[in-house]
Design an enzyme around this catalytic site. Structure first.
Site, mmCIF file in Angstrom:
data_model
loop_
_atom_site.group_PDB
_atom_site.id
_atom_site.type_symbol
_atom_site.label_atom_id
_atom_site.label_comp_id
_atom_site.label_asym_id
_atom_site.label_seq_id
_atom_site.Cartn_x
_atom_site.Cartn_y
_atom_site.Cartn_z
ATOM 1 C CE LYS A 63 -3.830 -2.372 2.194
ATOM 2 N NZ LYS A 63 -4.496 -2.805 3.415
ATOM 3 C CD GLN A 107 -3.449 -4.617 6.433
ATOM 4 O OE1 GLN A 107 -3.367 -3.593 5.748
ATOM 5 N NE2 GLN A 107 -4.036 -5.713 5.988
ATOM 6 C CG ASP A 130 -9.839 -0.505 4.886
ATOM 7 O OD1 ASP A 130 -9.571 -0.701 3.676
ATOM 8 O OD2 ASP A 130 -9.135 -0.929 5.813
#
Ligand code: NAP
Length: 312
Positions: A63, A107, A130
């Site tokens: 990422k 994460q 997200d």
């Protein structure tokens, strides 16, 4: 593009997620450059990484690299495995209030002692790239502008870029997780598909998939979707990522992925019995190289969208 007929074997059109994701990343980089010119804002992404999970470390580093390439600012906040929920919330409070950070992601998975729901709910919805915050989930259901989870929106983007009609089609989603199954089902519904959602308690999975023009498999169970479960010409989107070691592979897989097994001793396959389903399908995504690469591309897209929304 129509399916190819080679001899008597029909081959489905492969949807090349790698190529599509590269196109999206280039478009995002271009758009970010324009945005910077007009606003003097560089999109910024912060990632919180807790513990030493090797897969999470790889994802986070990918990422970060993708952010660098797109001209974004990015920052990884590494926290120890034994960190408390409160420590993560403090870090999020700081990131929520930073003007140079437009997107925040934590994460997953988090260690079991962490209250993951509380953590995800503590990210400001406008920075929740997200798309897991209840506000964004609610807006997705209400069909309001919001940040949508990256993997599901990547699937819709693939269908669009392949000019696959979704409206009026029967779509069956296998899997009902918050990360993939539920949001992709909602997105397909918002695109006017008639959607069936299946899960581990579904009584007759085969009849649900057989009736589908579009199948999205997101379970993490290798070979779940077999040839006799797929209608001729169906679009098959395989989200699953399953690591198969050489000793667990059957003869066909050993032959097909010979190079992987020789080099690494393992290979990655999806939830679909690809070799047998491919001749029946109209379109199919490979694993790897299908849905997987779309996630980071869509994350970048979300970060740019978040930066633009915050800039008003
Ligand atoms: P998850 O949270 O474990 O959910 C799995 C889902 O599959 C559950 O809803 C479960 O049903 C359902 N299921 C299990 N067995 C089933 C069966 N026999 N028949 C029908 N449904 C069944 O997994 P996830 O996070 O959604 O991820 C699914 C897969 O996608 C994994 O392989 C993951 O690695 C992969 N993935 C890939 C990407 C990417 O490509 N970028 C992103 C995310 C995930 P219940 O709800 O009843 O338990």
């Amino acid at each position: 593009m129509k399916s190819l007929i080679i001899g008597v074997i029909k081959i489905a059109k492969l949807i090349d997620g790698k190529k599509i994701s590269e196109d999206i990343k280039n478009e995002v980089a271009e758009e970010a450059k324009e945005f910077k010119k007009t606003s003097n804002i560089t999109p910024g992404l912060a990632v919180i990484l807790v513990g030493e999970n090797p897969a999470s470390k790889v994802y986070v580093s990918s990422k970060q690299k993708a952010c660098d390439k797109a001209g974004f600012y990015s920052e990884t906040i590494k926290m120890d495995e034994d960190v408390s929920t409160g420590d993560i919330l403090n870090e999020l409070h700081n990131l929520n209030n930073r003007r140079d950070i437009h997107g925040i992601l934590v994460q997953l998975p988090l260690p079991p002692h962490i209250d993951s729901a509380k953590v995800l709910e503590s990210i400001y919805p406008e920075k929740d790239v997200d798309g897991f915050h209840p506000v964004n989930i609610g807006k997705l259901v209400a069909q309001q502008e919001c940040l949508v989870p990256a993997t599901p929106s990547g699937i819709i983007e693939m269908l669009k870029r392949e000019n696959i009609t979704v409206s009026g089609k029967n779509a069956t989603v296998v899997g009902r997780s918050k990360i993939v199954g539920k949001p992709v089902a909602m997105l397909l519904l918002n695109e006017n598909a008639t959607v069936t959602i299946c899960h581990s308690k579904t009584g007759d999975l085969r009849s649900a998939t057989l009736g589908a023009d579009i199948i999205v498999a997101a379970t993490g169970i290798p070979y779940l979707i077999k040839e006799d479960m797929v209608k001729e010409g169906a679009v098959v989107i395989d989200v699953g990522i399953n690591r198969i070691s050489k000793d667990k592979a059957d003869t066909a897989l050993l032959e097909w992925r010979k190079e992987d097994f020789e080099k690494k001793g393992v290979t990655l396959i999806g939830d679909v019995d690809f070799l047998r389903v491919e001749p029946r399908a109209g379109y199919i995504t490979p694993v790897p190289g299908g849905v997987g690469p779309m996630t980071i591309a869509m994350l970048l897209k979300n970060t740019l969208k978040a930066a633009k929304m915050q800039a008003g």
